[in-house]
Design an enzyme around this catalytic site. Structure first.
Site, mmCIF file in Angstrom:
data_model
loop_
_atom_site.group_PDB
_atom_site.id
_atom_site.type_symbol
_atom_site.label_atom_id
_atom_site.label_comp_id
_atom_site.label_asym_id
_atom_site.label_seq_id
_atom_site.Cartn_x
_atom_site.Cartn_y
_atom_site.Cartn_z
ATOM 1 N N GLU A 66 0.861 -1.182 0.000
ATOM 2 C CA GLU A 66 0.000 0.000 0.000
ATOM 3 C C GLU A 66 0.893 1.225 0.000
ATOM 4 O OE1 GLU A 66 -3.094 0.103 3.000
ATOM 5 O OE2 GLU A 66 -2.925 2.282 3.177
ATOM 6 N N GLU A 71 -2.713 11.156 3.213
ATOM 7 C CA GLU A 71 -3.791 10.906 4.177
ATOM 8 C C GLU A 71 -3.831 12.100 5.110
ATOM 9 O OE1 GLU A 71 -4.579 6.600 5.652
ATOM 10 O OE2 GLU A 71 -2.403 6.890 5.592
#
Length: 184
Positions: A66, A71
């Site tokens: 990932e 974020e």
């Protein structure tokens, strides 16, 4: 593109939102990614621009890898995170973060980037590098295979917590463009 989170009852949930993913449609390995976006903020809001290994259906997470291009945990409206996750006898992750000198990520558009090659992944905010991760060792084999994009606005979760009385809805993430540069 606009992804909107709303406070509304639907299917037993108190909130609705959306995600866009390119799984099975567009994958890539190595290159530069630039995403120009304006982010929602607020307690319990968790916008993300990220990637998963295209082999996730065969090896599961985190063995597929990932790459979190961006974020933001909504109660930290000045700070964005870049992280990568992999499997090495269990889930491993590492990354960096950068904060704006003033304002919030909801005030204006910013460019979130990674430069990804055989040796490293480098994260940038508005052309300023803020973290570089080395992926040359054998335990990082996940990062030498194709990945696909996922863009979403989550509501709640362990990291951002849950909305409270200060969280107003709707929350919108605006994505102006996604550019992928690769050698021909």
């Amino acid at each position: 593109m606009v992804i909107e989170a709303r406070k509304e009852n639907y299917g037993g949930s108190e909130y609705t939102s959306a995600r866009m993913k390119t799984q099975g449609l567009k994958e890539f390995k190595y290159g530069r990614v630039d995403i120009r976006a304006k982010l929602p903020i607020g307690q319990g809001i968790w916008p993300a621009l990220w990637m998963l290994g295209a082999n996730i259906n065969d090896v599961d997470w985190p063995k597929c890898g990932e790459i979190d291009i961006m974020e933001l945990v909504g109660h930290e409206a000045l700070t964005t995170h870049g992280t990568y996750h992999w499997d090495n006898n269990g889930h491993q992750y590492i990354g960096g973060k950068i904060s704006l000198p003033f304002g919030t990520f909801a005030d204006d558009f910013h460019i979130f980037s990674i430069i990804w090659d055989e040796q490293k992944i480098q994260w940038l905010l508005d052309e300023t590098p803020f973290y570089t991760g080395n992926i040359s060792a054998p335990e990082f084999s996940e990062f030498h295979l194709p990945f696909f994009f996922i863009f979403n606005v989550a509501v709640g979760g362990n990291w951002p917590g849950y909305p409270d009385e200060t969280t107003t809805f709707p929350k919108k993430m605006y994505v102006d463009y996604i550019r992928v540069y690769q050698k021909g």
